[in-house]
Write an enzyme that holds these catalytic residues in place. Structure first.
Site, mmCIF file in Angstrom:
data_model
loop_
_atom_site.group_PDB
_atom_site.id
_atom_site.type_symbol
_atom_site.label_atom_id
_atom_site.label_comp_id
_atom_site.label_asym_id
_atom_site.label_seq_id
_atom_site.Cartn_x
_atom_site.Cartn_y
_atom_site.Cartn_z
ATOM 1 N N GLU A 89 -3.835 -17.049 -23.144
ATOM 2 C CA GLU A 89 -2.782 -17.164 -22.128
ATOM 3 C C GLU A 89 -2.344 -18.616 -21.941
ATOM 4 O OE1 GLU A 89 -4.175 -15.612 -18.357
ATOM 5 O OE2 GLU A 89 -6.212 -16.283 -18.716
ATOM 6 N N ASP A 109 0.662 -15.285 -17.916
ATOM 7 C CA ASP A 109 0.456 -16.729 -17.911
ATOM 8 C C ASP A 109 0.990 -17.395 -19.180
ATOM 9 O OD1 ASP A 109 -0.695 -17.490 -15.435
ATOM 10 O OD2 ASP A 109 -2.515 -16.412 -15.994
ATOM 11 N N HIS A 163 0.811 -1.219 0.000
ATOM 12 C CA HIS A 163 0.000 0.000 0.000
ATOM 13 C C HIS A 163 0.837 1.257 0.000
ATOM 14 C CE1 HIS A 163 -4.146 -0.337 -0.300
ATOM 15 N NE2 HIS A 163 -4.287 -1.260 0.643
ATOM 16 N N CYS A 168 -2.920 -7.744 -22.376
ATOM 17 C CA CYS A 168 -3.113 -7.169 -21.046
ATOM 18 C C CYS A 168 -2.124 -7.732 -20.034
ATOM 19 C CB CYS A 168 -4.547 -7.383 -20.576
ATOM 20 S SG CYS A 168 -5.025 -9.107 -20.541
HETATM 21 C C1 PEP Z 1 -2.007 -12.639 -17.713
HETATM 22 O O1 PEP Z 1 -1.996 -13.823 -17.394
HETATM 23 O O2 PEP Z 1 -1.182 -12.124 -18.479
HETATM 24 C C2 PEP Z 1 -3.018 -11.721 -17.161
HETATM 25 C C3 PEP Z 1 -3.144 -10.499 -17.616
HETATM 26 O O3 PEP Z 1 -3.804 -12.169 -16.163
HETATM 27 P P1 PEP Z 1 -3.362 -12.389 -14.631
HETATM 28 O O4 PEP Z 1 -2.056 -11.669 -14.425
HETATM 29 O O5 PEP Z 1 -4.487 -11.821 -13.829
HETATM 30 O O6 PEP Z 1 -3.246 -13.863 -14.556
HETATM 31 MG MG MG Z 2 -3.660 -14.808 -16.418
#
Ligand code: PEP
Ligand code: MG
Length: 569
Positions: free
Chosen positions: A430, A454, A188, A501
């Site tokens: 992923e 992932d 935090h 992402c």
């Molecule tokens: C990923 O796996 O790249 C992703 C964006 O999801 P998380 O980090 O929540 O697994």
């Molecule tokens: Mg993921």
């Protein structure tokens, strides 16, 4: 002396050290005969703590903004937590002991429970409990606690750790930065330092022992260094770096309301990853063009039961409304793996990352999934909703998930509930199987979002939580670039869009390669958006596609990095 830590918030600060030290809150166990008096003492301490937290929250609202102020709502809830209260009072009554001792023991159990969790988010919530524990105990023991709001000269604050309430009380006019012994980038104190935009270095392990009050410090939040009693040459060197950084930030800020366009006119979208509705403010402040990943699992975490359909609806509606006509990609529940829920007892697994998680769990526990889908569908009329399924390995999983969505949609429509006719339905790529078969998936999805966190873990067979194998997290490895390329090409062939992402999307070395591979949307933490927009404006898509083609034919990650660094010189 040079002290190394973790760079938690960018910037340089040069000022005298101010040590913020915790008061002595040692508690001794005492037998009491009047347990009722102890119970009343405890209730009074709780009431005073809540009043104090309300004041700090008001202050945080004006200095830090709504999102950060919410932390104190969470603290107020924790102080009021029925489990914490009943266990403390039971102990006072059952063992005839003083309230301070009972509360100390019970809150320690809570801290230990959170600290032992696999999940970083929960581990860091232990700091929140320690924070409220300090306040309640101080009132029970009649001890005054440190008040950082009394600081009235320019300083760098040094502490074991800064609690959220310490951080909220820091006056930016005087506190130029801070360094702590413990903490990580997602603690935090680090998150708050970034929203306050004051430099911070955390996790130094020893700074409190190494630094005296009044020592002059250079705090380098860019590299994660603290220099104690620097030479005049070091000071002028760092003044130069500070000036350069300030100039760069001023340049970035000019891009806040600009579209993201490359040197040769190619438009891409820069979106943000969020975990809670409160994060939207930061997205808009940093010029985000959308939300590329809303990790809804945070709605399910840190509580003792599932969020209801209405609770979820409110959260999704808030995000969609706040983002206006900008797209919001909401990912359905991705629980399991490293993210656990206390109230969802999952069997212990040998390999949780390869186990019963995300879409696998949702397709099995359909009621759980349908509730979320209904909440999303009902919220869809408040903005531009895109729904994304996590951890898709096979086409049948995607089809089953989408069929459930359509079933819920039909039921809601039959009840006369209005649903947007512009909802896109896509999936995370992923799992390597999905990337390899992307050409088939692309025929049925509206979009892909590549989850490299992932995707790299599964491609390299390297647990993303295990430091010993972290060298295998190689986003620029040609093998990963090839999987990314297959996914983007497959989407484009079917006229669909491809985003990313995972952390890779905001990485300054990866961005030229991803632009070259034709990525349409980059989703990252909000504070990476403006630096990314600035970088993209300097790049040409045409040149980067040549660079990417070359990178795909390299053999090692080092060769790819060399290639990218050559263009950045
Ligand atoms: C990923 O796996 O790249 C992703 C964006 O999801 P998380 O980090 O929540 O697994
Ligand atoms: Mg993921």
């Amino acid at each position: 002396m040079n002290i190394k830590g973790i760079a938690a918030s960018n910037g340089i600060a040069i000022a005298k050290a101010f040590r913020l030290i915790d008061p002595d809150l040692t508690v001794s166990k005492q037998s009491v005969s009047d347990t009722q008096a102890e119970i009343e003492k405890y209730q009074a301490a709780v009431a005073t703590t809540i009043k104090e937290l309300e004041i700090i929250k008001e202050r945080a609202l004006t200095t830090l903004g709504e999102h950060e102020a919410q932390v104190f709502d969470a603290h107020i809830n924790m102080v009021n937590d029925p489990e914490l209260t009943s266990q403390t009072l039971d102990k006072v009554k059952g063992e005839s002991v003083n309230a301070a001792h009972a509360f100390d023991e019970v809150s320690n159990t809570f801290v230990m429970m959170f600290e032992s969790m696999d999940n970083e988010y929960f581990r860091e919530r232990a700091a929140d409990i320690k924070d409220i524990k300090k306040r309640v105990l101080a009132h029970l023991l009649g001890v005054k606690i440190n008040d950082p709001s009394k600081i009235n000269e320019q300083v760098v604050v040094i502490a074991e750790d800064l609690t959220p309430s310490d951080t909220a009380q820091l006056d930016r006019n005087f506190v130029k930065g801070f360094a702590t012994n413990i903490g990580g980038r997602t603690s935090h104190s680090a998150i708050m330092a970034r929203s306050l935009e004051i430099p911070a270095v955390v996790g130094t392990k020893t700074i409190l022992e190494d630094v005296k009050d009044g020592d002059v410090l250079i705090l380098d939040g860019l590299e994660g260094n603290v220099i104690v009693n620097p030479s005049p040459e070091q000071i002028s060197h760092y003044e130069g770096i500070a000036q350069k950084y300030a100039d760069q930030k001023a340049e970035w800020a000019k891009l806040k309301n600009e579209p993201t366009v490359t040197k040769d006119g190619k438009h891409v979208e820069l979106a943000a990853n969020i975990g809670t509705p409160g994060d939207v403010e930061g997205v808009l402040n940093n010029g985000g063009e959308g939300v590329g990943l809303y990790r809804t699992e945070f709605l399910y975490m840190g509580r003792s039961n599932f969020p209801t359909e209405d609770e979820q609806f409110e959260a999704y509606k808030t995000v969609l409304e706040s983002m206006g006509d900008k797209p919001v990609v909401v990912r359905t529940l991705d629980i399991g793996g490293d993210k656990e829920l206390d109230y969802l007892k999952l069997p212990h697994e040998m390999n949780p990352f390869l186990g019963y998680r995300a879409i696998r769990l949702c397709l099995d526990d359909k009621d759980l999934f349908r509730t979320q889908l209904r909440a999303l569908l009902r919220a869809s009329v408040y903005g531009k909703l895109r729904i994304m399924f996590p951890m898709i390995a096979t086409l049948n999983e995607f089809r089953d998930a989408k069929a459930l969505l359509l079933e819920e949609q039909a039921k809601l429509e039959a009840q006369g509930i209005k649903i947007s006719d512009d909802i896109q339905v896509g999936m995370m790529v992923e799992i390597p199987a999905a990337a390899i078969l992307a050409d088939q998936f692309a025929k049925e999805v509206d979009f892909f979002s590549i989850g490299t966190n992932d995707l790299i873990q599964y491609s390299m067979a390297a647990d993303r939580m295990n430091e010993k194998v972290s060298y295998l997290y190689q986003p620029y490895n040609p093998s990963i670039l090839r999987l990314v390329k297959m996914t983007i090409d497959a989407a484009h062939k079917e006229g669909k869009w491809a985003g990313m992402c995972g952390e890779m999307a905001g990485d300054q070395t990866a961005i030229p390669l991803l632009l070259g591979l034709g990525l349409d949307e980059f989703s990252m933490s909000a504070t990476s958006i403006l630096p990314a927009r600035s970088l993209l404006a300097k790049l040409s898509q045409e040149e980067m596609s040549k660079l990417a083609a070359e990178a795909l034919n390299k053999s090692t990650v080092e060769e790819v990095i060399e290639l990218v660094e050559a263009i950045q010189k």
